[in-house]
Scaffold this motif. Structure first.
Motif, PDB file in Angstrom:
ATOM      1  N   THR A  25     -22.697  -8.102  -6.453  1.00  0.00           N
ATOM      2  CA  THR A  25     -22.104  -8.051  -7.778  1.00  0.00           C
ATOM      3  C   THR A  25     -21.285  -6.776  -7.956  1.00  0.00           C
ATOM      4  O   THR A  25     -21.801  -5.674  -7.734  1.00  0.00           O
ATOM      5  N   PRO A  26     -20.016  -6.905  -8.372  1.00  0.00           N
ATOM      6  CA  PRO A  26     -19.191  -5.728  -8.643  1.00  0.00           C
ATOM      7  C   PRO A  26     -19.553  -5.135 -10.012  1.00  0.00           C
ATOM      8  O   PRO A  26     -18.993  -5.523 -11.039  1.00  0.00           O
ATOM      9  N   VAL A  27     -20.507  -4.239 -10.028  1.00  0.00           N
ATOM     10  CA  VAL A  27     -21.015  -3.685 -11.284  1.00  0.00           C
ATOM     11  C   VAL A  27     -19.905  -3.125 -12.173  1.00  0.00           C
ATOM     12  O   VAL A  27     -19.943  -3.329 -13.395  1.00  0.00           O
ATOM     13  N   PRO A  28     -18.879  -2.434 -11.632  1.00  0.00           N
ATOM     14  CA  PRO A  28     -17.843  -1.898 -12.532  1.00  0.00           C
ATOM     15  C   PRO A  28     -17.026  -2.961 -13.256  1.00  0.00           C
ATOM     16  O   PRO A  28     -16.324  -2.645 -14.216  1.00  0.00           O
ATOM     17  N   ARG A  29     -17.109  -4.203 -12.817  1.00  0.00           N
ATOM     18  CA  ARG A  29     -16.371  -5.286 -13.467  1.00  0.00           C
ATOM     19  C   ARG A  29     -17.095  -5.797 -14.712  1.00  0.00           C
ATOM     20  O   ARG A  29     -16.525  -6.524 -15.525  1.00  0.00           O
ATOM     21  N   TYR A  30     -18.357  -5.440 -14.875  1.00  0.00           N
ATOM     22  CA  TYR A  30     -19.191  -5.936 -15.972  1.00  0.00           C
ATOM     23  C   TYR A  30     -19.430  -4.849 -17.019  1.00  0.00           C
ATOM     24  O   TYR A  30     -19.340  -3.655 -16.738  1.00  0.00           O
ATOM     25  N   ARG A  31     -19.836  -5.282 -18.206  1.00  0.00           N
ATOM     26  CA  ARG A  31     -20.479  -4.382 -19.142  1.00  0.00           C
ATOM     27  C   ARG A  31     -21.958  -4.316 -18.766  1.00  0.00           C
ATOM     28  O   ARG A  31     -22.606  -5.352 -18.575  1.00  0.00           O
ATOM     29  N   PRO A  32     -22.536  -3.120 -18.654  1.00  0.00           N
ATOM     30  CA  PRO A  32     -23.927  -3.027 -18.172  1.00  0.00           C
ATOM     31  C   PRO A  32     -24.928  -3.810 -19.009  1.00  0.00           C
ATOM     32  O   PRO A  32     -25.865  -4.404 -18.463  1.00  0.00           O
ATOM     33  N   GLN A  33     -24.743  -3.836 -20.329  1.00  0.00           N
ATOM     34  CA  GLN A  33     -25.706  -4.541 -21.170  1.00  0.00           C
ATOM     35  C   GLN A  33     -25.666  -6.047 -20.919  1.00  0.00           C
ATOM     36  O   GLN A  33     -26.708  -6.719 -20.913  1.00  0.00           O
ATOM     37  N   GLN A  34     -24.466  -6.579 -20.692  1.00  0.00           N
ATOM     38  CA  GLN A  34     -24.344  -8.007 -20.397  1.00  0.00           C
ATOM     39  C   GLN A  34     -25.018  -8.329 -19.065  1.00  0.00           C
ATOM     40  O   GLN A  34     -25.784  -9.300 -18.945  1.00  0.00           O
ATOM     41  N   LEU A  35     -24.758  -7.510 -18.069  1.00  0.00           N
ATOM     42  CA  LEU A  35     -25.326  -7.739 -16.745  1.00  0.00           C
ATOM     43  C   LEU A  35     -26.841  -7.593 -16.760  1.00  0.00           C
ATOM     44  O   LEU A  35     -27.569  -8.377 -16.123  1.00  0.00           O
ATOM     45  N   ALA A  36     -27.339  -6.606 -17.495  1.00  0.00           N
ATOM     46  CA  ALA A  36     -28.788  -6.417 -17.586  1.00  0.00           C
ATOM     47  C   ALA A  36     -29.463  -7.648 -18.164  1.00  0.00           C
ATOM     48  O   ALA A  36     -30.528  -8.081 -17.689  1.00  0.00           O
ATOM     49  N   VAL A  71     -30.989   1.636 -27.910  1.00  0.00           N
ATOM     50  CA  VAL A  71     -31.019   0.199 -27.630  1.00  0.00           C
ATOM     51  C   VAL A  71     -32.194  -0.127 -26.716  1.00  0.00           C
ATOM     52  O   VAL A  71     -32.394   0.531 -25.682  1.00  0.00           O
ATOM     53  N   SER A  72     -32.976  -1.135 -27.081  1.00  0.00           N
ATOM     54  CA  SER A  72     -34.018  -1.681 -26.217  1.00  0.00           C
ATOM     55  C   SER A  72     -33.670  -3.139 -25.933  1.00  0.00           C
ATOM     56  O   SER A  72     -33.551  -3.931 -26.879  1.00  0.00           O
ATOM     57  N   LEU A  73     -33.504  -3.472 -24.670  1.00  0.00           N
ATOM     58  CA  LEU A  73     -33.191  -4.851 -24.297  1.00  0.00           C
ATOM     59  C   LEU A  73     -34.471  -5.530 -23.805  1.00  0.00           C
ATOM     60  O   LEU A  73     -35.016  -5.159 -22.766  1.00  0.00           O
TER      61      LEU A  73
END
Length: 287
Positions: free
Chosen positions: A74-85, A157-159
């Motif tokens: 997965t190209p992490v820089p292509r995502y928003r971290p919260q969405q990916l998490a 933020v707590s996910l």
């Protein structure tokens, strides 16, 4: 040693039903994992349908109960971290804690980033990768996160839910050897998934280069690390188990802990269901 199957997220495998078929066949034949590519755009394969990897892995999770599941990579820089998490945590719950998370810059950089107006500066993308990985591990904990970094900001933020696996799914890092920075990054996490300048996707790497890589990464590991570290190599092997063992055995002796079975990227069978199923049903080259 463990054995996985690697498929793209385009062609026949853009259909989640086909990925579910592959996953069930892999589990039945004794493979240990299934990994799919994570591309939005790959112009070399333009004209084919592409599927979202997390939807494809959802189908695989529902069709299986044992094998590990994830993206390579997965190209992490292509995502928003919260969405990916959220996506990874949801899949980890659905699968009962079977997710492996492999990360890197991804590519082709021009296709995946510039085509959508993003930077292609490797230094900036690497910064986003490192900052994003740190945030993912914190988000997966379910604990409150406050973060003010160069690229991302999070305010209390707590996910939830947290991932089943604690402190999160194993994180493997990909990159091209002999480039040292990606392998130094891998040494800080749970595994290395190298590609080789001399053996691209689907081609078996040279044993001497594997020994050099393993030695380098082990030298970068922090003393006292209490969890196992994986060296994930891959390529296309013959379906005859004895011949496949002849290919993989020397790599195992050099330090490989996973073998990821891959179609040759330029071959006609890369994204076709039937040839991939034939190889899967022949089983992994256990030894």
């Amino acid at each position: 040693m463990r054995f996985s199957v690697n498929i793209p997220n385009f062609g026949d495998f853009a259909d989640p039903r086909n990925v579910a078929t592959v996953a069930a066949a892999a589990e039945e034949a004794g493979w240990d994992g299934l990994f799919v590519w994570d591309h939005v755009l790959h112009r070399h394969h333009q004209g084919r349908p592409f599927g979202d990897p997390w939807m494809l892995l959802t189908a695989a999770a529902l069709a299986t109960s044992r094998i590990r599941l994830g993206t390579l990579l997965t190209p992490v820089p292509r995502y928003r971290p919260q969405q990916l998490a959220r996506q990874v945590a949801t899949l980890d719950h659905l699968s009962g804690g079977r997710v492996i998370f492999a990360a890197g810059l991804g590519g082709p950089i021009e296709d995946e980033y510039r085509s959508f107006g993003d930077t292609t500066d490797p230094r900036l993308l690497a910064e986003r990768l490192d900052e994003g990985l740190g945030l993912l591990r914190r988000f997966w904990s379910g604990e409150p996160v406050n973060h003010h970094g160069r690229h991302y900001e999070v305010r209390d933020v707590s996910l939830l839910p947290a991932t089943v696996q604690r402190p999160g799914p194993p994180v493997w890092i990909g990159g091209f050897w002999p480039r040292r920075p990606p392998m130094r990054r891998a040494a800080r996490w749970d595994g290395a998934v190298p590609l080789f300048e001399t053996a691209r996707h689907g081609h078996v790497p040279d044993v001497a280069e594997v020994r050099e890589l393993v030695g380098y990464v082990r030298g970068q590991r922090t003393a006292g690390t209490g969890h196992p570290f994986e060296f994930v190599l891959g390529g296309a092997t013959p379906p005859a188990p004895a011949k496949a063992r002849d290919v993989i055995g020397p790599l195992y002796d050099a330090g490989a802990t996973w073998w990821d079975e891959r179609q040759v990227q330029t071959g006609p069978d890369l994204d076709r269901l039937t040839p991939v199923l034939r190889r899967i049903e022949a089983g992994p080259p256990l030894f």
